[in-house]
Motif scaffolding. Structure first.
Motif, short mmCIF file in Angstrom:
data_model
loop_
_atom_site.label_atom_id
_atom_site.label_comp_id
_atom_site.label_asym_id
_atom_site.label_seq_id
_atom_site.Cartn_x
_atom_site.Cartn_y
_atom_site.Cartn_z
N ASP A 33 37.78 -44.33 0.60
CA ASP A 33 37.02 -45.20 -0.30
C ASP A 33 36.73 -46.57 0.30
OD1 ASP A 33 37.00 -43.24 -2.29
OD2 ASP A 33 39.05 -43.79 -2.88
N LEU A 34 37.06 -46.73 1.58
CA LEU A 34 36.89 -48.04 2.22
C LEU A 34 35.40 -48.39 2.33
CD1 LEU A 34 39.05 -49.89 3.70
CD2 LEU A 34 38.11 -48.97 5.81
N ASP A 35 35.08 -49.66 2.06
CA ASP A 35 33.66 -50.02 2.16
C ASP A 35 33.32 -50.42 3.59
OD1 ASP A 35 33.81 -53.29 2.09
OD2 ASP A 35 35.40 -52.29 0.97
N GLU A 36 32.05 -50.40 3.87
CA GLU A 36 31.57 -50.66 5.24
C GLU A 36 31.91 -52.08 5.67
OE1 GLU A 36 28.00 -51.72 7.92
OE2 GLU A 36 29.50 -50.15 8.00
N ALA A 37 31.85 -53.05 4.74
CA ALA A 37 32.13 -54.44 5.11
C ALA A 37 33.55 -54.59 5.66
CB ALA A 37 31.93 -55.36 3.90
N THR A 38 34.49 -53.85 5.10
CA THR A 38 35.87 -53.94 5.59
C THR A 38 35.98 -53.34 6.98
OG1 THR A 38 36.67 -53.77 3.32
CG2 THR A 38 38.27 -53.35 5.05
N PHE A 39 35.41 -52.16 7.17
CA PHE A 39 35.52 -51.49 8.48
C PHE A 39 34.79 -52.29 9.57
CE2 PHE A 39 35.05 -48.07 11.63
CZ PHE A 39 36.32 -47.52 11.59
N ARG A 40 33.77 -53.03 9.16
CA ARG A 40 32.99 -53.85 10.07
C ARG A 40 33.68 -55.13 10.49
NH1 ARG A 40 27.36 -53.36 10.25
NH2 ARG A 40 26.57 -55.36 10.94
N ASP A 41 34.79 -55.43 9.85
CA ASP A 41 35.47 -56.70 10.08
C ASP A 41 36.48 -56.57 11.22
OD1 ASP A 41 36.20 -59.45 9.20
OD2 ASP A 41 38.13 -58.47 8.87
N ALA A 42 36.26 -57.35 12.28
CA ALA A 42 37.13 -57.23 13.46
C ALA A 42 38.57 -57.62 13.12
CB ALA A 42 36.61 -58.10 14.60
N GLY A 43 38.74 -58.58 12.22
CA GLY A 43 40.09 -58.97 11.80
C GLY A 43 40.81 -57.82 11.12
N TRP A 44 40.10 -57.12 10.25
CA TRP A 44 40.71 -55.95 9.60
C TRP A 44 41.04 -54.88 10.63
CZ3 TRP A 44 39.54 -50.76 9.31
CH2 TRP A 44 40.30 -50.03 8.40
N GLN A 45 40.14 -54.67 11.59
CA GLN A 45 40.38 -53.67 12.63
C GLN A 45 41.69 -53.97 13.38
OE1 GLN A 45 38.65 -50.90 13.94
NE2 GLN A 45 37.12 -50.90 12.30
N LEU A 46 41.87 -55.24 13.73
CA LEU A 46 43.06 -55.60 14.51
C LEU A 46 44.33 -55.48 13.67
CD1 LEU A 46 41.71 -58.60 16.59
CD2 LEU A 46 42.38 -56.34 17.43
N ARG A 47 44.23 -55.99 12.42
CA ARG A 47 45.40 -55.90 11.54
C ARG A 47 45.77 -54.45 11.24
NH1 ARG A 47 42.61 -59.94 9.07
NH2 ARG A 47 41.83 -58.59 7.41
#
Ligand SMILES: *Cc1c(COP(=O)(O)O)cnc(C)c1O
Ligand code: SF4
Length: 451
Positions: A33-47
């Protein structure tokens, strides 16, 4: 495939890629259910990057076949590199058969793949530590230096040549520290001023996508302002492992763009050197990031590592090169896999490199055709894979010269023992016969006994 074409922001050539859906992360149950804005966020990717077996199990336990996680446990216990993989890559693995997957193979070790190390291998087979003139500054070639700015990466590649320095300590290796800061930059600048013959700086890591925007700006501007410097390259695997950096970290992208612009004003070329090894690493976000960089006028070149079971066939390599060329991620080098500990299973013979090169040359524009190189054992630097003095295929030994580094010393590439006959392997396993064999090969290369 129609769906892929519809979401692709960039025209593609050649075969369609198998991993190019608009929302690959939805295949991972926890991210359904993750939205695209979250997956697009480099900070989220690293965390959200995965660093442990438990983390991996939580995300792909339900997708991976029986026995896979146990196999990873065994692989991690023996690996010289810590594990770290971004959601971006994790979502592109075909989890129904992870053993065969080219992304899994590069980032997640499994016990069933363990192969004994080559007797001539060592952790720092390129001897960068020997050529370091300052902590983290390697000066091997007359007019260029390699500046290792930090020791972290968004991911840890199993095949990393800097496994002596990069990544968290594992059970196997205690890493040498490369941390530095402003003081280190001042030392590097002082060294460059004292060595005006150096005109080319490779700013590497670790991975420069982990530098803050201020770091890119500070290092980039200082280098570009030195009148002697004509070329600066920032090395980052981001186009493969974290293209979201380009899409979501505006400050970082602006810093790189500014340094590029300043360089252009001052006659200094600034480029980004990235590292994609397989077409499956090229996702919708990679396509978008490539377009952004292109439109900002930032030159991007790609370096790949030839790896067994990943990209060591003409079909995969040709597909990869055509994709890279179509995205203007200009193919620069394909390296044979270095002789490093713990990843023998990823190495190919020199012969494989020569055959793949022969098969693909001519299939794309000559200026998009990478040079196949060996970073030769002993610190001789990168040599054209074809330029050996002698190649004993039976024993899997190629001897190179590197006149610019040291005209007298022989340098080597060693094929993996698994590619040799049982008889050749038994010679390798006996230190006495091995020494005599190497001496004979050196003589045939015209580089015999030099006491
Ligand atoms: C690879 C490398 C360079 C850059 O070499 P190019 O062939 O110009 O890409 C510079 N210094 C060191 C130590 C290197 O390993
Ligand atoms: S990104 Fe580069 S420096 Fe970092 S682990 Fe991978 S190969 Fe090594």
């Amino acid at each position: 495939m129609l769906e892929h074409a519809a979401v692709s922001p960039w025209p593609l050539s050649g075969q369609p890629l198998h991993q190019r859906d608009a929302a690959p992360w939805r295949r991972i149950p926890a991210w359904a259910d993750l939205d695209e804005a979250t997956f697009r966020d480099a900070g989220w990717q690293l965390r959200s990057s995965v660093r442990s077996l438990d983390g991996l199990a939580a995300l792909v336990g339900a997708l991976a076949p029986d026995g896979f996680l146990e196999d990873v446990r065994a692989g991690l216990a023996a690996a010289p590199m810590a594990m770290r993989i971004t959601p971006h890559l994790l979502a592109s693995v075909v989890w129904s058969n992870p053993w065969r997957d080219p992304i899994r193979r590069q980032f997640i070790p499994v016990g069933s793949e363990l192969e004994a190390d080559h007797p001539m291998g060592s952790l720092d087979s390129l001897e960068e530590e020997r050529d370091a003139v300052l902590p983290g500054l390697v000066h091997r070639y007359p007019d260029k230096v390699l500046y290792l700015t930090l020791d972290v990466c968004p991911v840890y590649c199993r095949f990393c040549t800097r496994s002596y320095a990069v990544g968290a300590d594992t059970q196997e290796v205690e890493k040498a520290s490369l941390a530095g800061g402003r003081g280190r930059l001042d030392q590097v600048l002082a060294y460059l001023r004292a060595h005006p013959q150096v005109v080319d700086v490779v700013v590497s890591g670790g991975d420069t996508s982990m530098l803050p925007a201020s770091g890119i700006r500070e290092i980039g501007e200082a280098l570009v302002r030195l009148p002697q410097i004509r070329r600066v390259r920032f090395a980052s695997k981001l186009m493969s492992v974290l293209p979201q950096k380009v899409l979501s970290d505006q400050a970082w992208l602006d810093a790189l763009t500014e340094v590029t612009r300043l360089g252009r004003e001052r006659g200094c070329e600034v480029a980004l050197h990235t590292h994609i090894n397989h077409p499956a690493e090229i996702t919708v976000h990679t396509l978008e990031a490539a377009k952004v960089l292109w439109q900002r006028g930032i030159t991007v070149r790609n370096q790949s590592v030839l790896q067994r079971g990943v990209n060591d066939t003409p079909e995969v390599m040709s597909h990869l090169l055509r994709e890279l060329a179509s995205l203007h991620l200009r193919p620069y080098y394909v390296y044979t896999h270095d002789v490093v500990a713990g990843v023998e299973v990823l190495r190919t013979s020199l012969r494989t490199a020569l055959e793949v090169e022969k098969a693909v040359r001519g299939s794309i524009a000559g200026f998009d055709m990478p040079v196949f190189v060996c970073d030769v054992v002993g610190g001789g630097g990168k040599r054209d894979a074809h330029s050996f003095e002698h190649y004993d295929e039976r024993m899997g030994v190629a001897v190179f010269r590197s006149p610019v580094v040291d005209p007298e010393r022989p340098f080597f590439y060693f094929d993996p023992l698994s590619s040799l006959s049982p008889e050749a392997r038994s010679i390798w396993s006996d230190p006495e016969r091995r020494g005599a064999m190497l001496q004979r090969i050196l003589e045939r290369a015209g580089m015999g006994v030099r006491q």
